[in-house]
Design a protein around this motif. Structure first.
Motif, short mmCIF file in Angstrom:
data_model
loop_
_atom_site.label_atom_id
_atom_site.label_comp_id
_atom_site.label_asym_id
_atom_site.label_seq_id
_atom_site.Cartn_x
_atom_site.Cartn_y
_atom_site.Cartn_z
N ASP A 220 0.79 -1.04 -0.09
CA ASP A 220 0.02 -0.05 -0.04
C ASP A 220 0.82 1.35 -0.15
N PHE A 221 1.89 1.23 0.53
CA PHE A 221 3.11 2.40 0.41
C PHE A 221 3.45 2.69 -0.90
N PHE A 222 3.80 1.29 -1.39
CA PHE A 222 4.44 1.35 -2.71
C PHE A 222 3.21 2.00 -3.89
N LEU A 223 2.06 1.43 -3.77
CA LEU A 223 1.10 2.14 -4.45
C LEU A 223 0.85 3.67 -4.27
N ALA A 224 1.05 4.03 -3.13
CA ALA A 224 1.03 5.36 -2.99
C ALA A 224 2.07 6.30 -3.39
N ASP A 225 3.06 5.56 -3.53
CA ASP A 225 4.45 6.12 -4.29
C ASP A 225 4.15 6.20 -5.74
N LEU A 226 3.93 4.96 -6.20
CA LEU A 226 3.68 4.73 -7.71
C LEU A 226 2.74 5.46 -8.50
N LEU A 227 1.75 5.87 -7.88
CA LEU A 227 0.31 6.20 -8.59
C LEU A 227 0.31 7.90 -7.80
N SER A 228 1.47 8.77 -8.05
CA SER A 228 1.69 9.93 -7.51
C SER A 228 2.50 10.77 -8.72
N SER A 229 2.17 12.16 -8.31
CA SER A 229 2.96 13.12 -9.17
C SER A 229 3.38 14.34 -8.26
N LEU A 234 -2.12 10.28 -6.47
CA LEU A 234 -3.36 10.87 -7.44
C LEU A 234 -4.58 10.18 -6.96
N LYS A 235 -4.57 9.02 -6.19
CA LYS A 235 -5.70 8.40 -5.92
C LYS A 235 -5.90 8.52 -4.29
N ASP A 236 -6.98 9.48 -3.76
CA ASP A 236 -7.18 9.80 -2.48
C ASP A 236 -7.91 8.55 -1.87
N LYS A 237 -8.44 7.52 -2.54
CA LYS A 237 -8.74 6.55 -2.03
C LYS A 237 -8.12 5.15 -1.62
N LEU A 238 -6.88 5.26 -2.06
CA LEU A 238 -6.04 4.22 -1.38
C LEU A 238 -5.94 4.35 -0.02
N TYR A 239 -5.43 3.23 0.58
CA TYR A 239 -5.51 3.06 2.18
C TYR A 239 -4.32 3.96 2.64
N VAL A 240 -3.13 4.08 1.77
CA VAL A 240 -2.14 4.92 2.23
C VAL A 240 -1.97 6.05 0.94
N VAL A 241 -1.78 7.09 1.49
CA VAL A 241 -1.49 8.05 0.35
C VAL A 241 -0.19 8.94 0.64
N ILE A 293 -3.52 -1.70 -9.65
CA ILE A 293 -4.49 -1.72 -8.31
C ILE A 293 -5.20 -3.08 -8.19
N GLY A 294 -5.86 -3.63 -9.42
CA GLY A 294 -6.51 -4.85 -9.37
C GLY A 294 -5.55 -6.20 -9.06
N ARG A 295 -4.58 -6.01 -9.35
CA ARG A 295 -3.43 -7.16 -9.18
C ARG A 295 -2.64 -6.52 -7.86
N ARG A 296 -3.06 -6.15 -7.03
CA ARG A 296 -2.36 -5.70 -5.70
C ARG A 296 -1.60 -7.05 -4.99
#
Length: 828
Positions: A220-229, A234-241, A293-296
């Motif tokens: 979840d920390f990785f997704l917060a990093d990856l999906l960012s600018s 960029l995704k406020d609904k991720l568990y970690v932003v 996201i779907g293959r988390r």
């Protein structure tokens, strides 16, 4: 066919020059054919040769074979084993394609089609990839064959050389590029995550052990990093932003009813973080966001995946399960019924459901809740307030309005007797037991917090006995006891419905079976082995009807219908074949060998064999002498004469009825089948060989055998002079049964004659051992590698003899097989 006579190194070099001359050609570990491109930064520095920078951009990893007669899928599996063994996917950027080629053909498959294979639970990657006879190779071949068949792009040089060149020009980007960053795609995001774990994770100021126990995961920390600018997710609904120099975890309501935030910072002022992300372009292209996201689940570390035991349900079986629910509940069931998936993961089971007003999804992890809420903006047909965090094995049914976790409307449905009859619990629960395979082998420990330490286990363990250790059984029992009269649609292993360990569970679970289909287990990600997984529908408002079996439709990995299949339920009165053989295990003197008696189902038949002495596995062994030889041959033959498939994997071999006792032809067939079967592993080097079926004169040996036991036994058997049924046991009659003279069946005689030709040929060799066993003869001609017998021989005449023997043995097996069912060794 200019490549036919080239050795492997020359073949690789020539193929590279003919088709890939515009690209870099290198090697990564034991992947010896790698096509890549250079990455050059703005100072003109080439990173291609500096592999530690991870700026090598591979386009293709391939396996090469000299010659032409190669199974291209076996070559792919060898490559996959090589990648998995060396963890190449975690060390280097994965390619766009993997490939396999020989002197006749070249095949490609996109890497993202097979990347999930590297994230299997409990798979042994340590085997030698080039050994195609290992259990692991065969297991992986079975797992991958269908997806390889469906997705492989194949070119033959003679017919398709121009097409191959065009394919390479179109799909291999040969531009050297002047980029200082690397794009993240669905091919390489798992690799980037593995690198992120090593570089960035240690600098995040959090106790990961405690965080993981609270289901706060690295992914979840990785997704917060990856999906960012610009350092903002960029995704406020991720568990970690990500918010500039810190992370924010999912918001929660504190005891005073105020919204509070949980913040996590870096312990190095983001130094490692900035260095790491300077290499990559983020966010990825938006077309990859939903896939990533779907293959988390591919970003969850193996220990977490093993602990949770849950699996991603393939869309083909999601659609099939909804079709079956329609057949049972009617065309309008989605409007007439409520649906609750109480172990929803990221919601892939809900794809295809139409009426979101009637659907609720709960899951154990807050992160998955947030991912599902995010996916609702991308087509997942759910209301956000119908998605909630709920630990079904621990949490109480308390509505949100009273401080609980369950939405009020769902709570009302669960607690209203009439509405509950219109509730479908639609789930793919975890298939995990309290112990893992590692525990059995002594290399692991019990998985704490999975089965033992939850309220459902403690509440129902006295009712379910052994079944209480199985998570899926816990889910179903709680539903049955606490949400009565609903409908269950559930994916599960079939042991819940047929296994002897689940008898107590089935005695308590008294629901009406409606319909089921079964599919191969290895069509599910992270599942190894070859067994059926079923989707079954149950009506809890009605009592089960007495039946000794369940009928299911079976489908292959592509969704093609196979047949209707009966799965027989074992009860307390059922006696399996192992207690039966133990009653016959009365041999005390003149022991000529031992037979291993593994668990009495098809999945363990590979362990069934004849040995000089007991093996090292913790299993039962029956002793063989003149008194018990024929009965032991029956045990071995009925278990091995029918091919093991994923469909019959869990079928149980049973104690037979009495009719086999007077069938002398059947007994003779089994005796011959055992003597010439490959699981006869008697070796002359380990003691006197009593298993030579012929005399010295028959095989042309001018030296006497140390033992003529078997040839004399065969003669006495045919003359009716041996005791077929041992005395002094409860399961067999104590009165003497006449052993009348008999001739072997034509099928058995054909095997015997083919074996004789093989023995004659062996004894014509100058180095022949007069006391050689069947195993010794095969080893002589086939040789061994790494302690295992090779599958083929360079001796053409031997190959002719052994092929003829094996073909005749298959015919004999087909003669024995109907008797297996007629005499009750298997139910039909």
């Amino acid at each position: 066919m200019k490549y036919n006579k080239l050795q492997e190194e020359a073949l690789k070099s020539t193929i590279q020059q003919d088709f890939f001359k515009d690209y870099k050609y290198t090697q990564l570990g034991n992947i010896d054919f790698v096509i890549a491109k250079s990455i050059v930064d703005d100072q003109g520095f080439t990173f291609f040769d500096d592999l530690d920078t991870n700026k090598l951009i591979s386009i293709l990893w391939a396996e090469a074979k000299r010659g032409t007669n190669h199974d291209i899928y076996e070559s792919f599996v060898q490559l996959i084993l090589t990648i998995g063994k060396e963890q190449t996917f975690a060390k280097y950027h994965p390619p766009k394609y993997i490939g396999a080629f020989d002197a006749d053909k070249f095949a490609f498959i996109e890497y993202n089609n097979i990347q999930h294979v590297f994230f299997q639970n409990d798979f042994n990657w340590s085997v030698t990839p080039s050994n195609h006879d290992t259990k692991e190779f065969k297991q992986l071949y079975t797992l991958c064959k269908n997806l390889l068949e469906e997705n492989t792009i194949l070119f033959h040089y003679n017919e398709n050389a121009r097409d191959l060149q065009k394919f390479i020009r179109t799909n291999f980007n040969k531009e050297k590029g002047t980029t200082e960053t690397i794009s993240v795609t669905k091919n390489n995001f798992t690799f980037v995550f593995q690198r992120w774990l090593k570089v960035v994770k240690p600098t995040i100021d959090i106790d990961w052990t405690k965080a993981n126990k609270a289901n706060i995961l690295e992914a979840d920390f990785f997704l917060a990093d990856l999906l960012s600018s610009e350092n903002k997710s960029l995704k406020d609904k991720l568990y970690v932003v990500l918010k500039n120099t810190k992370y924010e975890l999912g918001k929660k309501i504190d005891e005073m009813g105020l919204v509070s935030k949980r913040e996590v910072t870096f312990n190095d002022k983001q130094k490692a973080y900035k260095a790491f992300w300077s290499i990559y372009t983020r966010p990825p292209k938006e077309i990859y966001w939903d896939y990533i996201i779907g293959r988390r689940d591919l970003l969850v570390t193996p220990d977490i995946r093993e602990r949770e035991g849950s699996f991603f349900t393939p869309q083909i079986w999601v659609e099939k399960s909804q079709q079956y629910l329609t057949e049972v509940l009617g065309e309008n069931w989605q409007d007439e019924y409520y649906i609750w998936d109480n172990c929803g993961g990221t919601g892939n089971l809900e794809n295809g459901l139409a009426n979101k007003r009637n659907i609720w999804v709960s899951t154990l992890e807050e992160a998955d809740v947030n991912i599902m809420k995010e996916l609702t903006t991308k087509g997942l047909n759910l209301f956000e307030n119908h998605i909630f965090k709920f630990d079904f094995l621990n949490d109480d049914f308390i509505p949100l309005s009273k401080g609980g976790k369950m939405p009020d409307e769902l709570f009302e449905i669960v607690h209203n007797p009439e509405k509950r009859k219109k509730l479908v619990i639609y789930i793919n629960p975890p298939y995990k037991e309290a112990t893992s395979a590692k525990t059995v082998s002594g290399t692991g420990t019990n998985i704490s917090g999975v089965s033992i330490e939850n309220k459902t286990y403690n509440k129902y363990k006295s009712l379910m006995k052994d079944a209480s250790k199985e998570l899926s059984a816990q889910f179903i029992m709680r539903i049955y006891k606490e949400i009565p009269d609903c409908v269950i649609g559930v994916f599960s292993k079939l042991k819940l419905w047929v296994s002897s360990n689940f008898i107590k569970f089935r005695e308590e679970y008294n629901a009406e079976f409606k319909k089921m289909f079964v599919v191969p287990s290895n069509t599910f990600d992270n599942v190894t082995g070859r067994y059926p997984i079923g989707f079954s529908i149950w009506d809890l408002s009605k009592l089960k009807t007495k039946s000794p079996y369940l009928v299911a439709d079976s489908f292959d990995a592509k969704g093609q219908y196979i047949e209707k299949r009966k799965f027989f339920e074992l009860d307390c009165q059922t006696i399996t074949i192992n207690p039966w053989i133990k009653k016959i295990d009365i041999a005390e003197n003149d022991i000529i060998g031992y037979m291993e008696n593994p668990t009495p189902d098809f999945q363990d038949n590979d362990f069934l064999c004849i040995l000089n002495e007991k093996g090292t596995r913790n299993n039962n062994y029956s002793k063989i002498n003149k008194e018990t030889l024929t009965v032991n041959s029956i045990y071995l033959s009925v278990r091995l004469c029918i091919k093991h498939t994923w469909l019959n994997d869990r079928d149980q071999f049973l104690a037979p009825n009495d009719r086999w006792k007077t069938d002398r032809t059947f007994q003779g067939n089994c005796l011959i089948y055992m003597l010439f079967h490959g699981q006869n592993r008697i070796m002359s080097s380990k003691g006197v060989n009593h298993w030579i079926p012929f005399t010295e004169e028959q095989v042309g040996c001018n030296k006497s055998f140390t033992s003529n036991f078997m040839s004399k036994y065969i003669a006495d058997f045919k003359a009716g002079k041996v005791t077929i049924i041992p005395q002094r046991q409860e399961l067999l009659p104590t009165e003497k049964i006449e052993s009348n003279p008999v001739e072997f069946s034509p099928e058995a005689q054909a095997v015997y004659d083919a074996g004789l030709e093989l023995w004659k040929y062996y004894h014509s060799q100058s180095r022949a051992n007069p006391n050689a066993s069947f195993y010794d003869i095969r080893m002589y001609f086939q040789g061994s590698k790494n302690g295992k017998m090779n599958t083929k021989s360079s001796d053409e005449k031997y190959t002719e003899f052994i092929t003829d023997l094996r073909n005749k043995l298959k015919i004999l097996a087909s003669k024995i097989a109907p008797k297996v069912y007629e005499y009750g060794f298997l139910k039909s």
